[in-house]
Design a protein around this motif. Structure first.
Motif, short mmCIF file in Angstrom:
data_model
loop_
_atom_site.label_atom_id
_atom_site.label_comp_id
_atom_site.label_asym_id
_atom_site.label_seq_id
_atom_site.Cartn_x
_atom_site.Cartn_y
_atom_site.Cartn_z
N THR A 44 2.58 -36.07 -91.89
CA THR A 44 3.73 -36.95 -91.74
C THR A 44 4.68 -36.78 -92.92
O THR A 44 4.26 -36.65 -94.06
CB THR A 44 3.27 -38.41 -91.67
OG1 THR A 44 2.40 -38.58 -90.54
CG2 THR A 44 4.45 -39.36 -91.52
N VAL A 45 5.98 -36.76 -92.63
CA VAL A 45 6.99 -36.61 -93.67
C VAL A 45 7.37 -38.00 -94.18
O VAL A 45 7.80 -38.85 -93.41
CB VAL A 45 8.24 -35.88 -93.14
CG1 VAL A 45 9.31 -35.80 -94.20
CG2 VAL A 45 7.85 -34.48 -92.64
N VAL A 46 7.18 -38.23 -95.48
CA VAL A 46 7.51 -39.52 -96.09
C VAL A 46 8.78 -39.36 -96.91
O VAL A 46 8.87 -38.49 -97.79
CB VAL A 46 6.37 -40.03 -96.98
CG1 VAL A 46 6.77 -41.35 -97.64
CG2 VAL A 46 5.09 -40.20 -96.17
N LEU A 47 9.78 -40.18 -96.61
CA LEU A 47 11.04 -40.19 -97.36
C LEU A 47 11.19 -41.52 -98.07
O LEU A 47 11.08 -42.59 -97.45
CB LEU A 47 12.24 -39.98 -96.43
CG LEU A 47 12.41 -38.63 -95.74
CD1 LEU A 47 13.66 -38.66 -94.88
CD2 LEU A 47 12.49 -37.50 -96.75
N ARG A 48 11.42 -41.48 -99.37
CA ARG A 48 11.73 -42.70 -100.11
C ARG A 48 13.21 -43.04 -99.91
O ARG A 48 14.00 -42.19 -99.50
CB ARG A 48 11.43 -42.52 -101.59
CG ARG A 48 9.96 -42.26 -101.90
CD ARG A 48 9.73 -42.11 -103.38
NE ARG A 48 8.32 -41.88 -103.69
CZ ARG A 48 7.76 -40.68 -103.70
NH1 ARG A 48 8.48 -39.60 -103.42
NH2 ARG A 48 6.48 -40.55 -103.98
N GLU A 49 13.58 -44.26 -100.21
CA GLU A 49 14.98 -44.66 -100.08
C GLU A 49 15.86 -43.76 -100.94
O GLU A 49 15.59 -43.54 -102.12
CB GLU A 49 15.15 -46.11 -100.52
CG GLU A 49 16.58 -46.62 -100.37
CD GLU A 49 16.73 -48.08 -100.76
OE1 GLU A 49 17.89 -48.53 -100.89
OE2 GLU A 49 15.69 -48.76 -100.93
#
Length: 272
Positions: free
Chosen positions: A107-112
């Motif tokens: 899964t690709v996790v993007l922070r704000e």
């Protein structure tokens, strides 16, 4: 959305002059809040863009699409009269999405505030609809592709389309040695089965078949048919990746196996 000047793309020449001209766009999205995206982000973005494109560009009545429908031209093209025999009910779309970073199956996790970068290739006649495609991508990102803990169930966190620039067009350059990098799972089918080992002749044959279809549909006609018998594959560092994805067309979740990694091709045929 900030953009740079998109200058005309170069066109192929020599034995490969029939290939259609392409325009490669580097599209940058920014996460408005922290979120989790599907492992194959480009597939999710392609599907979401299709919905946005249909809303904006399709005016057809009934279940089918007219041949003048811009949405159908970009997302569900009709095989034209005289199309290659390998194309039956659906022609390859003149839009190709590719991730900037290799897919690893997680899964690709993007922070704000973190960025997601994809490359979008417009092939042949699709180039004239560049601004329409960018608007559809902007709408798709705003609606969201993934999940966020801070949002109620059913509401997707958005991606803001911030910047678009043009990448150099990939032109065939004669060379006896070519380094190949597969950034998203490649399915090379041989005798009805996916080839997980990647052999030189099967890989080049699959690439030539797809290029030939695109050339006949969107370019100047058929391409040369080299045998590739002398081409040798070496320095292989590949593996089969099983990526989870959702198929909008089939309406279900599925596992998408494909080959990822690097290898080198060498041979005299590659010069022609």
């Amino acid at each position: 959305m900030q953009t740079v000047d998109l200058t005309p793309a170069p066109t192929p020449s020599g034995d490969w002059a029939n290939l259609p001209a392409v325009r490669v766009l580097r599209v940058e999205f920014r996460a408005t809040i922290e979120q989790r995206l599907p492992p194959l982000v480009t597939a999710a973005l392609h599907g979401a863009m299709g919905y946005a494109l249909r809303e904006e560009a399709c005016r057809c009545e009934g279940p089918g699409h007219s041949r003048s429908c811009t949405y159908a031209e970009l997302a569900e093209p009709h095989p034209p009269a005289g199309a290659p025999s390998s194309i039956t009910t659906k022609a390859p779309a003149p839009l190709v999405f590719a991730p900037e970073r290799p897919v690893d199956g997680s899964t690709v996790v993007l922070r704000e505030g973190e960025r997601l970068v994809v490359r979008v290739t417009l092939i042949g006649p699709a180039r004239r609809h560049e601004q329409l495609v960018l608007r559809a991508l902007e709408h798709a990102g705003a609606r969201g592709l993934g999940m966020g803990e801070a949002k109620p169930r059913g509401i997707r966190p958005s991606l803001s389309l911030d910047h678009v620039s043009m990448e150099p067009a990939p032109l065939p350059i004669p060379s006896r040695r070519i380094a190949v990098r597969l950034v998203s799972p490649a399915r090379i089918v041989d005798d009805g089965k996916m080839n997980g080992a990647i052999e030189a002749k099967a890989f080049l044959g699959a690439v030539r078949r797809r290029a030939d279809m695109l050339a006949q549909l969107y370019g100047g006609g058929a391409l040369p048919q080299p045998s590739f018998d002398d081409v040798v594959l070496s320095n292989r560092d590949t593996n089969v990746l099983h990526v989870r994805r959702y198929s909008t067309r089939q309406g279900k979740r599925m596992i998408w196996p494909g080959v990822i990694g690097r290898f080198v091709l060498e041979g005299e045929t590659l010069l022609h």
